[in-house]
Design an enzyme around this catalytic site. Structure first.
Site, PDB file in Angstrom:
ATOM      1  N   ASP A 179       9.941 -23.525  14.348  1.00 29.13           N
ATOM      2  CA  ASP A 179      10.468 -22.858  13.158  1.00 29.13           C
ATOM      3  C   ASP A 179      11.441 -23.782  12.436  1.00 29.13           C
ATOM      4  O   ASP A 179      11.897 -24.795  12.978  1.00 29.13           O
ATOM      5  CB  ASP A 179      11.164 -21.548  13.532  1.00 29.13           C
ATOM      6  CG  ASP A 179      11.321 -20.589  12.352  1.00 29.13           C
ATOM      7  OD1 ASP A 179      10.848 -20.921  11.248  1.00 29.13           O
ATOM      8  OD2 ASP A 179      11.906 -19.516  12.544  1.00 29.13           O
ATOM      9  N   LYS A 180      11.746 -23.387  11.203  1.00 29.89           N
ATOM     10  CA  LYS A 180      12.644 -24.128  10.332  1.00 29.89           C
ATOM     11  C   LYS A 180      13.583 -23.163   9.639  1.00 29.89           C
ATOM     12  O   LYS A 180      13.222 -22.015   9.369  1.00 29.89           O
ATOM     13  CB  LYS A 180      11.817 -24.918   9.310  1.00 29.89           C
ATOM     14  CG  LYS A 180      12.552 -25.384   8.059  1.00 29.89           C
ATOM     15  CD  LYS A 180      12.350 -24.433   6.896  1.00 29.89           C
ATOM     16  CE  LYS A 180      13.167 -24.863   5.682  1.00 29.89           C
ATOM     17  NZ  LYS A 180      13.190 -23.815   4.645  1.00 29.89           N
ATOM     18  N   HIS A 181      14.791 -23.621   9.360  1.00 33.12           N
ATOM     19  CA  HIS A 181      15.721 -22.817   8.576  1.00 33.12           C
ATOM     20  C   HIS A 181      16.469 -23.728   7.619  1.00 33.12           C
ATOM     21  O   HIS A 181      16.786 -24.871   7.941  1.00 33.12           O
ATOM     22  CB  HIS A 181      16.731 -22.098   9.482  1.00 33.12           C
ATOM     23  CG  HIS A 181      17.683 -21.224   8.722  1.00 33.12           C
ATOM     24  ND1 HIS A 181      17.314 -19.997   8.215  1.00 33.12           N
ATOM     25  CD2 HIS A 181      18.979 -21.408   8.360  1.00 33.12           C
ATOM     26  CE1 HIS A 181      18.345 -19.457   7.585  1.00 33.12           C
ATOM     27  NE2 HIS A 181      19.363 -20.294   7.656  1.00 33.12           N
ATOM     28  N   SER A 182      16.736 -23.212   6.427  1.00 34.16           N
ATOM     29  CA  SER A 182      17.501 -23.952   5.425  1.00 34.16           C
ATOM     30  C   SER A 182      18.780 -23.197   5.126  1.00 34.16           C
ATOM     31  O   SER A 182      18.809 -21.965   5.150  1.00 34.16           O
ATOM     32  CB  SER A 182      16.681 -24.111   4.136  1.00 34.16           C
ATOM     33  OG  SER A 182      17.495 -24.613   3.085  1.00 34.16           O
ATOM     34  N   ARG A 235      31.696  -9.084   7.506  1.00 34.39           N
ATOM     35  CA  ARG A 235      32.212 -10.379   7.026  1.00 34.39           C
ATOM     36  C   ARG A 235      32.157 -10.449   5.513  1.00 34.39           C
ATOM     37  O   ARG A 235      33.051 -10.990   4.858  1.00 34.39           O
ATOM     38  CB  ARG A 235      31.392 -11.529   7.617  1.00 34.39           C
ATOM     39  CG  ARG A 235      31.646 -11.806   9.091  1.00 34.39           C
ATOM     40  CD  ARG A 235      30.582 -12.742   9.642  1.00 34.39           C
ATOM     41  NE  ARG A 235      30.545 -13.990   8.906  1.00 34.39           N
ATOM     42  CZ  ARG A 235      29.470 -14.765   8.793  1.00 34.39           C
ATOM     43  NH1 ARG A 235      28.317 -14.384   9.333  1.00 34.39           N
ATOM     44  NH2 ARG A 235      29.528 -15.885   8.118  1.00 34.39           N
ATOM     45  N   SER A 244      25.351 -16.587  13.265  1.00 39.31           N
ATOM     46  CA  SER A 244      24.503 -15.739  12.437  1.00 39.31           C
ATOM     47  C   SER A 244      23.138 -16.367  12.227  1.00 39.31           C
ATOM     48  O   SER A 244      22.096 -15.719  12.401  1.00 39.31           O
ATOM     49  CB  SER A 244      25.184 -15.484  11.090  1.00 39.31           C
ATOM     50  OG  SER A 244      24.358 -14.722  10.235  1.00 39.31           O
ATOM     51  N   THR A 265      13.406 -16.742   0.508  1.00 40.93           N
ATOM     52  CA  THR A 265      11.976 -16.863   0.796  1.00 40.93           C
ATOM     53  C   THR A 265      11.263 -15.520   0.673  1.00 40.93           C
ATOM     54  O   THR A 265      10.147 -15.439   0.144  1.00 40.93           O
ATOM     55  CB  THR A 265      11.775 -17.452   2.203  1.00 40.93           C
ATOM     56  OG1 THR A 265      12.344 -18.768   2.238  1.00 40.93           O
ATOM     57  CG2 THR A 265      10.295 -17.547   2.554  1.00 40.93           C
ATOM     58  N   LYS A 285      19.604 -15.099  14.980  1.00 37.65           N
ATOM     59  CA  LYS A 285      18.315 -14.569  14.503  1.00 37.65           C
ATOM     60  C   LYS A 285      17.169 -15.504  14.850  1.00 37.65           C
ATOM     61  O   LYS A 285      16.090 -15.069  15.282  1.00 37.65           O
ATOM     62  CB  LYS A 285      18.371 -14.362  12.990  1.00 37.65           C
ATOM     63  CG  LYS A 285      19.346 -13.303  12.533  1.00 37.65           C
ATOM     64  CD  LYS A 285      19.212 -13.009  11.062  1.00 37.65           C
ATOM     65  CE  LYS A 285      19.686 -14.133  10.173  1.00 37.65           C
ATOM     66  NZ  LYS A 285      21.138 -14.256  10.130  1.00 37.65           N
ATOM     67  N   LYS A 286      17.370 -16.802  14.633  1.00 35.16           N
ATOM     68  CA  LYS A 286      16.283 -17.753  14.853  1.00 35.16           C
ATOM     69  C   LYS A 286      15.917 -17.860  16.327  1.00 35.16           C
ATOM     70  O   LYS A 286      14.728 -17.856  16.686  1.00 35.16           O
ATOM     71  CB  LYS A 286      16.670 -19.136  14.300  1.00 35.16           C
ATOM     72  CG  LYS A 286      16.594 -19.246  12.790  1.00 35.16           C
ATOM     73  CD  LYS A 286      15.163 -19.099  12.313  1.00 35.16           C
ATOM     74  CE  LYS A 286      15.035 -19.193  10.813  1.00 35.16           C
ATOM     75  NZ  LYS A 286      13.649 -19.012  10.347  1.00 35.16           N
TER      76      LYS A 286
END
Length: 457
Positions: free
Chosen positions: A90-93, A178, A193, A130, A197-198
């Site tokens: 997986d990827k996250h930005s 927050r 955070s 996304t 999730k990831k």
């Protein structure tokens, strides 16, 4: 069994700068989930962390507790037809403008043998989301059943969906508090955070795209680098090998920003209408580099040269586009989206060019302001429950060092009305600086500024 500490005593300890044990952090996160911590206590805890920070061990413990606060997906040992055939990647930005990498990277990696269960989010502030982009596709369902999600990842290799109620429930409540207590910009809270999730998706490897520049979430290169290094370190210590790329966001990644317009851009790239440096540009380069890291981490290629060759072959043959089409159809979208995107993707009522007040080269831009211009058009949310207009946005955005004049506009505005278009035009002219200089004299920041790799200890 020793008695549980009172939440207020644990909050007091953090307020006073003490280091909390993993057990104490687990108790606090459990209280966030089951409601035994009041909103006031969660807010006080967030502020204590914001003011005093956390040690590396505390941040790892917080990330693991958020990850384990709900279901942690398992992808193997499930029986015939349910076990994934490849590594779970997986990827996250951290977000930006014109950043549609996920739409291209997920199918591209899937076409190379990876399995990509991508849980994504909506736009935040000036950054696009996304899920908002994908919802510009008629029928696309971001909340499939758990069984449908698993089946689609197994069959198509990729599914980009929203966070379910079962994944990292502690994060949803903690983030909401927050957001209203001015504690969003805390590094340990940001990291836990993102990763909570990831990592709940049961990943074999993760790649992070951490932005820096005028359109980035973090305001400085130093803060962006600190975030990238912390994410890579914490994720690996929590059991998931992670690579973080520090990439430039001093201008939009793609020459467009908006929801439907970015889906069109992704389709153009996947169907090889934009594949070289001149046309694919920055978007193609960043996506390819992130994909290379995932193929290497997932052992789908033995070195960088082999990874690049595999990626280029899967793009050229249409295999990546085919995975995207299967994902869209599998989540309720049209089966012929790639063949007939104009039939399905909405178009704005008003399309007009925005010309600079003088001819010259683009020397600087406020990328955050460009993102906010899209929000003002209706392409993002100014309030949590505000509806989005998927058709609006910007296309043909001029790049740093590009010449603009009476024929080449700064960008094209896609708006719902002439009034909206005029407001966006004013925002664009204020955000993009044009001067009478040669293109060669305009500095262009390095696109990929650093690569940080961390293995599981």
């Amino acid at each position: 069994m020793p008695a549980r500490a009172l939440p207020q005593e644990l909050i007091r300890a953090k307020r006073d700068g003490e280091v909390l044990s993993p057990e104490a952090i687990g108790e606090l996160v459990g209280g966030i989930v089951d409601g035994s911590l009041s909103d006031a206590q969660v807010g006080a805890l967030a502020m204590a962390i914001y003011l005093n920070g956390m040690s590396a061990s505390e941040t790892v413990a917080l990330t693991e507790a958020v990850r384990d606060s709900g279901e942690v997906l398992a992808w193997r040992g499930l029986g015939p037809g349910l076990d994934l055939p490849g590594p779970v990647l997986d990827k996250h930005s951290t977000g930006g403008v014109g950043d549609l990498v996920s739409l291209v990277l997920g199918p591209w990696v899937a076409a190379c043998g990876g399995c990509v269960p991508m849980v994504s989010g909506r736009g935040l502030g000036h950054t696009g989301g996304t899920l908002d982009k994908l919802e510009a596709i008629p029928g696309y369902g971001i909340a499939p059943s758990r069984e449908r999600f698993r089946k689609l990842v197994c069959e198509a290799g990729v599914a980009i969906v929203g966070q379910t109620a079962e994944l990292a429930p502690a994060d949803r409540r903690l983030y909401a508090i927050r957001d209203v207590t001015a504690t969003v910009e805390s590094l340990p809270l940001i990291v836990s955070s993102i990763l909570g999730k990831k990592l709940a998706c049961g990943l074999d490897a993760l790649v992070m795209d951490v932005k820096t520049g005028s359109g980035a979430f973090m305001p400085t290169l130093e803060r962006s680098r600190e975030l990238a290094e912390t994410i890579a370190e914490v994720a690996s210590r929590a059991g998931t090998p992670t690579t973080a790329l520090l990439t430039d966001m001093s201008q939009p990644l793609a020459p467009c920003a908006g929801n439907a317009v970015e889906v069109r851009e992704a389709i153009a790239l996947l169907t090889c209408q934009k594949t070289d440096e001149r046309t694919g540009g920055r978007l193609l380069e960043v996506t390819r580099e992130l994909a290379v890291e995932l193929l290497l981490a997932g052992k789908l290629a033995h070195d960088r040269k082999a990874a690049l060759a595999l990626l280029d072959e899967r793009l050229a043959t249409g295999a990546a586009a085919e995975r995207f089409a299967r994902m869209v159809a599998g989540l309720g979208g049209p089966a012929d989206l790639l063949e007939r995107p104009e039939r399905y993707l909405p178009r704005a009522a008003v399309l007009r060019p925005v010309f600079a007040r003088r001819s010259g080269c683009v020397t600087r831009m406020d990328t955050r302001a460009l993102g906010l211009a899209v929000v003002a058009l209706g392409g993002g949310r100014r309030a949590p429950n505000e509806a989005i207009d998927p058709a609006v946005g910007l296309t043909g955005i001029a790049a740093l060092g590009e010449a603009v004049d009476g024929e080449r506009p700064l960008a094209w505005v896609h708006a719902a009305s002439e009034v909206d278009a005029e407001l966006a035009a004013s925002q664009l002219r204020a955000a993009i600086e044009v001067n009478d200089v040669a293109a060669a004299d305009v500095p262009r920041p390095t696109l990929i500024q650093d690569v940080i790799r961390r293995e599981v200890p």
